[in-house]
Write an enzyme that holds these catalytic residues in place. Structure first.
Site, PDB file in Angstrom:
ATOM      1  N   LYS A 174       1.023  -1.218  -0.137  1.00  0.00           N
ATOM      2  CA  LYS A 174      -0.049  -0.052  -0.133  1.00  0.00           C
ATOM      3  C   LYS A 174       0.932   1.285   0.065  1.00  0.00           C
ATOM      4  O   LYS A 174       1.909   1.282   0.464  1.00  0.00           O
ATOM      5  CB  LYS A 174      -1.059   0.118   1.277  1.00  0.00           C
ATOM      6  N   ASP A 231      -2.417  -1.736   9.790  1.00  0.00           N
ATOM      7  CA  ASP A 231      -2.554  -1.958   8.158  1.00  0.00           C
ATOM      8  C   ASP A 231      -3.193  -3.167   7.811  1.00  0.00           C
ATOM      9  O   ASP A 231      -3.442  -3.216   6.807  1.00  0.00           O
ATOM     10  CB  ASP A 231      -1.200  -1.678   7.727  1.00  0.00           C
TER      11      ASP A 231
HETATM   12  P1  ATP Z   1       4.036  -0.025   7.843  1.00  0.00           P
HETATM   13  O1  ATP Z   1       3.850   0.843   6.325  1.00  0.00           O
HETATM   14  O2  ATP Z   1       2.684  -0.754   8.096  1.00  0.00           O
HETATM   15  O3  ATP Z   1       4.520   0.846   9.001  1.00  0.00           O
HETATM   16  P2  ATP Z   1       6.463  -0.997   6.904  1.00  0.00           P
HETATM   17  O4  ATP Z   1       6.238  -1.323   5.405  1.00  0.00           O
HETATM   18  O5  ATP Z   1       7.152  -0.005   7.217  1.00  0.00           O
HETATM   19  O6  ATP Z   1       5.136  -1.003   7.761  1.00  0.00           O
HETATM   20  P3  ATP Z   1       7.010  -3.913   7.609  1.00  0.00           P
HETATM   21  O7  ATP Z   1       7.873  -4.457   6.287  1.00  0.00           O
HETATM   22  O8  ATP Z   1       5.671  -4.239   7.314  1.00  0.00           O
HETATM   23  O9  ATP Z   1       7.153  -2.327   7.475  1.00  0.00           O
HETATM   24  O10 ATP Z   1       7.689  -4.535   8.372  1.00  0.00           O
HETATM   25  C1  ATP Z   1       7.878  -3.830   9.920  1.00  0.00           C
HETATM   26  C2  ATP Z   1       8.593  -4.839  10.768  1.00  0.00           C
HETATM   27  O11 ATP Z   1       7.830  -5.952  10.932  1.00  0.00           O
HETATM   28  C3  ATP Z   1      10.049  -5.311  10.224  1.00  0.00           C
HETATM   29  O12 ATP Z   1      11.216  -4.598  10.471  1.00  0.00           O
HETATM   30  C4  ATP Z   1       9.959  -6.707  10.655  1.00  0.00           C
HETATM   31  O13 ATP Z   1      10.835  -6.603  11.825  1.00  0.00           O
HETATM   32  C5  ATP Z   1       8.600  -6.983  11.166  1.00  0.00           C
HETATM   33  N1  ATP Z   1       8.132  -8.043  10.692  1.00  0.00           N
HETATM   34  C6  ATP Z   1       7.409  -9.101  11.162  1.00  0.00           C
HETATM   35  N2  ATP Z   1       6.752 -10.006  10.082  1.00  0.00           N
HETATM   36  C7  ATP Z   1       7.360  -9.490   8.879  1.00  0.00           C
HETATM   37  C8  ATP Z   1       7.050  -9.754   7.513  1.00  0.00           C
HETATM   38  N3  ATP Z   1       6.355 -11.026   7.184  1.00  0.00           N
HETATM   39  N4  ATP Z   1       7.209  -9.205   6.872  1.00  0.00           N
HETATM   40  C9  ATP Z   1       7.987  -7.895   7.034  1.00  0.00           C
HETATM   41  N5  ATP Z   1       8.463  -7.483   8.327  1.00  0.00           N
HETATM   42  C10 ATP Z   1       7.758  -8.210   9.152  1.00  0.00           C
END
Ligand code: ATP
Length: 297
Positions: free
Chosen positions: A11, A137
């Site tokens: 997203k 989210d």
């Molecule tokens: P958001 O935009 O919802 O804040 P994001 O895109 O910045 O999220 P994600 O990739 O969703 O970040 O991951 C955030 C943290 O969640 C990662 O640093 C990781 O430690 C943890 N995590 C746990 N499970 C997963 C997964 N399946 N994929 C990615 N990260 C994960």
């Protein structure tokens, strides 16, 4: 052996308005999500125990209880009293900790896949409730399309889009922690009140005037994210001279450029040459949320 194959989208937030920190630690948000066609794929095979393997961009992620996929599986086991297990493989294309909700996409994919794999027959409304327990989210990753999210982002109202949108995402190999960005927001804006409303953007999104949409795009996490990562400020400064609308994706560090759907591929090539330290990904939105691609019995 029964297997279920699911894909779930990344997203981008077209608007992310942030209010004060609440007593429960979350922030009140008024946000507008759009699902874009960068997908993580999940395969769940019926098995006696629970196991996770990750390939693609998330190779270094833990595959234990801290992974959102395992959390989703445990939550579903607990909610339905099932002892069934699964061997789960996730192929990640959504950058990790990139502000594109890759973890949430995987959690949504796991809920959907295991509901079918384990013949649980939970309705969408129950899956959405469980999704909200896993993260703010995750309900949107199930829903997809374009939606306005309030409260901590999990109270969703879909918006019927007037047209397709093009995007170029400048992703970074190094992630940025969402809690850290919110913490920095609190320090920078100690007097934050209610989040400003996104009503005008929601209205513009029902039409096809891209400049009217672009004019309403805003991200309150841009300043704290740029304070934590100088590369964000540098790239945004360079892009300020560029006619397209640039916005931080979620809590960053991904930078999103909004454009016409048909312009996304060539703009991505141009941006890749301009910013070699980043990876430029072309995408189209809105797309559907987490969905089952195939079931094998
Ligand atoms: P958001 O935009 O919802 O804040 P994001 O895109 O910045 O999220 P994600 O990739 O969703 O970040 O991951 C955030 C943290 O969640 C990662 O640093 C990781 O430690 C943890 N995590 C746990 N499970 C997963 C997964 N399946 N994929 C990615 N990260 C994960």
């Amino acid at each position: 052996m029964k297997s279920v194959f699911v894909s779930a989208p990344a997203k981008v937030n077209l608007a992310l308005r942030v209010g004060a920190r609440r007593p429960d630690g979350y922030h009140d948000l008024d946000t507008v999500f759009e699902a874009v066609d960068i997908f993580d794929d999940l395969q769940a095979d019926l098995a006696p125990d629970l196991r996770l393997e990750i390939s693609g961009l998330g190779e270094n992620l833990p595959v234990d209880e801290s992974n959102l996929v395992i959390k989703a599986a445990h939550l579903l086991q607990k909610a339905t009293n099932t002892q069934q297990g699964a061997h789960i493989k996730v192929h990640k294309r959504i950058p990790v900790a990139g502000g594109m909700a890759g973890g949430s996409a995987d959690a949504a994919a796991a809920l959907l896949a295991l509901n079918t794999l384990w013949d649980l027959e939970l309705p969408d409304s129950r899956l959405t409730e469980l999704a909200g327990e896993l993260g703010s989210d995750v309900p949107f990753a199930l829903l997809g399309g374009i939606a306005r999210g309030t409260s901590r982002g999990e109270q969703l109202v879909s918006i019927k889009p007037g047209t397709l949108h093009g995007w170029v995402f400048l992703t970074s190999a190094t992630g940025l922690s969402t809690p850290e960005v919110f913490h920095c927001f609190d320090e920078m804006f100690p007097a934050a009140g209610n989040p400003p409303a996104t009503t005008q953007l929601c209205q513009a999104l029902t039409g096809s005037d891209l400049s009217a949409i672009a004019q309403e795009m805003v991200n309150d996490l841009a300043a704290p994210a740029a304070a934590l990562r100088t590369d964000i400020a540098d790239i945004c400064a360079e892009l300020a001279e560029f006619p397209g609308k640039t916005i931080l994706s979620g809590s960053g560090p991904t930078i999103a450029i909004f454009c016409a759907a048909e312009a996304a591929e060539s703009l991505a090539q141009e941006m890749q040459e301009k910013f070699p330290s980043r990876t430029a990904l072309a995408a189209i939105g809105p797309v559907t949320g987490a969905h089952i691609r195939r079931v094998e019995k």
